[in-house]
Motif scaffolding. Structure first.
Motif, PDB file in Angstrom:
ATOM      1  N   GLN A  43      32.904 -38.865  49.236  1.00 24.18           N
ATOM      2  CA  GLN A  43      33.596 -39.066  50.513  1.00 24.18           C
ATOM      3  C   GLN A  43      34.550 -37.919  50.822  1.00 24.18           C
ATOM      4  OE1 GLN A  43      35.508 -42.854  50.276  1.00 24.18           O
ATOM      5  NE2 GLN A  43      33.602 -43.990  50.442  1.00 24.18           N
ATOM      6  N   ASN A  44      35.146 -37.347  49.788  1.00 25.05           N
ATOM      7  CA  ASN A  44      36.156 -36.307  49.979  1.00 25.05           C
ATOM      8  C   ASN A  44      35.646 -34.895  49.745  1.00 25.05           C
ATOM      9  OD1 ASN A  44      37.997 -38.433  50.334  1.00 25.05           O
ATOM     10  ND2 ASN A  44      38.379 -38.536  48.151  1.00 25.05           N
ATOM     11  N   PHE A  45      34.446 -34.750  49.210  1.00 21.77           N
ATOM     12  CA  PHE A  45      33.921 -33.450  48.801  1.00 21.77           C
ATOM     13  C   PHE A  45      33.274 -32.747  49.986  1.00 21.77           C
ATOM     14  CE2 PHE A  45      30.805 -30.633  46.707  1.00 21.77           C
ATOM     15  CZ  PHE A  45      31.643 -29.984  45.818  1.00 21.77           C
ATOM     16  N   THR A  46      33.752 -31.547  50.270  1.00 21.30           N
ATOM     17  CA  THR A  46      33.150 -30.758  51.345  1.00 21.30           C
ATOM     18  C   THR A  46      32.902 -29.340  50.851  1.00 21.30           C
ATOM     19  OG1 THR A  46      35.331 -30.192  52.198  1.00 21.30           O
ATOM     20  CG2 THR A  46      34.212 -32.045  53.239  1.00 21.30           C
ATOM     21  N   LEU A  47      31.825 -28.784  51.322  1.00 21.76           N
ATOM     22  CA  LEU A  47      31.500 -27.399  51.011  1.00 21.76           C
ATOM     23  C   LEU A  47      31.874 -26.536  52.200  1.00 21.76           C
ATOM     24  CD1 LEU A  47      27.970 -27.857  49.463  1.00 21.76           C
ATOM     25  CD2 LEU A  47      30.063 -27.318  48.260  1.00 21.76           C
ATOM     26  N   THR A  48      32.134 -25.285  51.940  1.00 24.31           N
ATOM     27  CA  THR A  48      32.465 -24.386  53.036  1.00 24.31           C
ATOM     28  C   THR A  48      31.247 -24.118  53.913  1.00 24.31           C
ATOM     29  OG1 THR A  48      32.036 -22.505  51.595  1.00 24.31           O
ATOM     30  CG2 THR A  48      34.323 -23.251  51.779  1.00 24.31           C
ATOM     31  N   ARG A  49      30.040 -24.316  53.351  1.00 20.19           N
ATOM     32  CA  ARG A  49      28.813 -24.051  54.101  1.00 20.19           C
ATOM     33  C   ARG A  49      28.315 -25.271  54.871  1.00 20.19           C
ATOM     34  NH1 ARG A  49      28.590 -21.818  49.280  1.00 20.19           N
ATOM     35  NH2 ARG A  49      27.311 -23.395  48.312  1.00 20.19           N
ATOM     36  N   ASN A  50      28.884 -26.458  54.635  1.00 22.43           N
ATOM     37  CA  ASN A  50      28.472 -27.704  55.295  1.00 22.43           C
ATOM     38  C   ASN A  50      26.974 -27.955  55.197  1.00 22.43           C
ATOM     39  OD1 ASN A  50      31.044 -28.487  56.035  1.00 22.43           O
ATOM     40  ND2 ASN A  50      30.972 -27.278  57.904  1.00 22.43           N
ATOM     41  N   GLN A  51      26.440 -27.869  54.001  1.00 21.96           N
ATOM     42  CA  GLN A  51      25.017 -28.107  53.789  1.00 21.96           C
ATOM     43  C   GLN A  51      24.777 -29.567  53.426  1.00 21.96           C
ATOM     44  OE1 GLN A  51      24.168 -25.315  50.656  1.00 21.96           O
ATOM     45  NE2 GLN A  51      23.418 -23.808  52.115  1.00 21.96           N
ATOM     46  N   PRO A  52      23.595 -30.092  53.780  1.00 21.87           N
ATOM     47  CA  PRO A  52      23.257 -31.443  53.323  1.00 21.87           C
ATOM     48  C   PRO A  52      23.072 -31.460  51.810  1.00 21.87           C
ATOM     49  CG  PRO A  52      21.426 -30.465  54.539  1.00 21.87           C
ATOM     50  CD  PRO A  52      22.578 -29.518  54.634  1.00 21.87           C
ATOM     51  N   ILE A  53      23.195 -32.622  51.223  1.00 25.06           N
ATOM     52  CA  ILE A  53      23.158 -32.756  49.758  1.00 25.06           C
ATOM     53  C   ILE A  53      21.850 -32.228  49.160  1.00 25.06           C
ATOM     54  CG2 ILE A  53      22.229 -35.094  49.675  1.00 25.06           C
ATOM     55  CD1 ILE A  53      24.355 -35.662  47.505  1.00 25.06           C
TER      56      ILE A  53
END
Length: 87
Positions: A43-53
């Motif tokens: 829920q809190n984890f975000t990547l700088t690239r905003n890629q799907p899992i």
């Protein structure tokens, strides 16, 4: 057969990113604390690239697993400091 797994980076990656099989579901059932930490971290984890899992790189998966380990440690500390009610 015991399937309580040790919270390691490799085990977390396999549990969270692995294919949905009956064995994985069994592992989830027997490791509710670890699975809960994975869900909370997700829920809190975000990547700088905003890629799907599905497009996470190995380094992204390792970063996620390390975040799960930190969440587990935080949960342990919370449980240790919370007073318990004895009836």
């Amino acid at each position: 057969m015991s399937v309580v797994i040790k919270p390691t980076v490799s085990n977390i990656i396999n549990l969270w990113f692995g294919a949905d099989t009956p064995i994985r579901q069994y592992k989830i059932k027997l490791n509710p604390d670890l699975w809960g930490a994975c869900q909370q971290t997700n829920q809190n984890f975000t990547l700088t690239r905003n890629q799907p899992i599905e497009q996470y790189r190995k380094s992204d998966k390792v970063a996620f697993a390390k975040a799960v380990l930190m969440e587990l440690e935080r949960n342990k500390q919370t449980l240790a400091t919370t007073p318990r009610c004895l009836n």
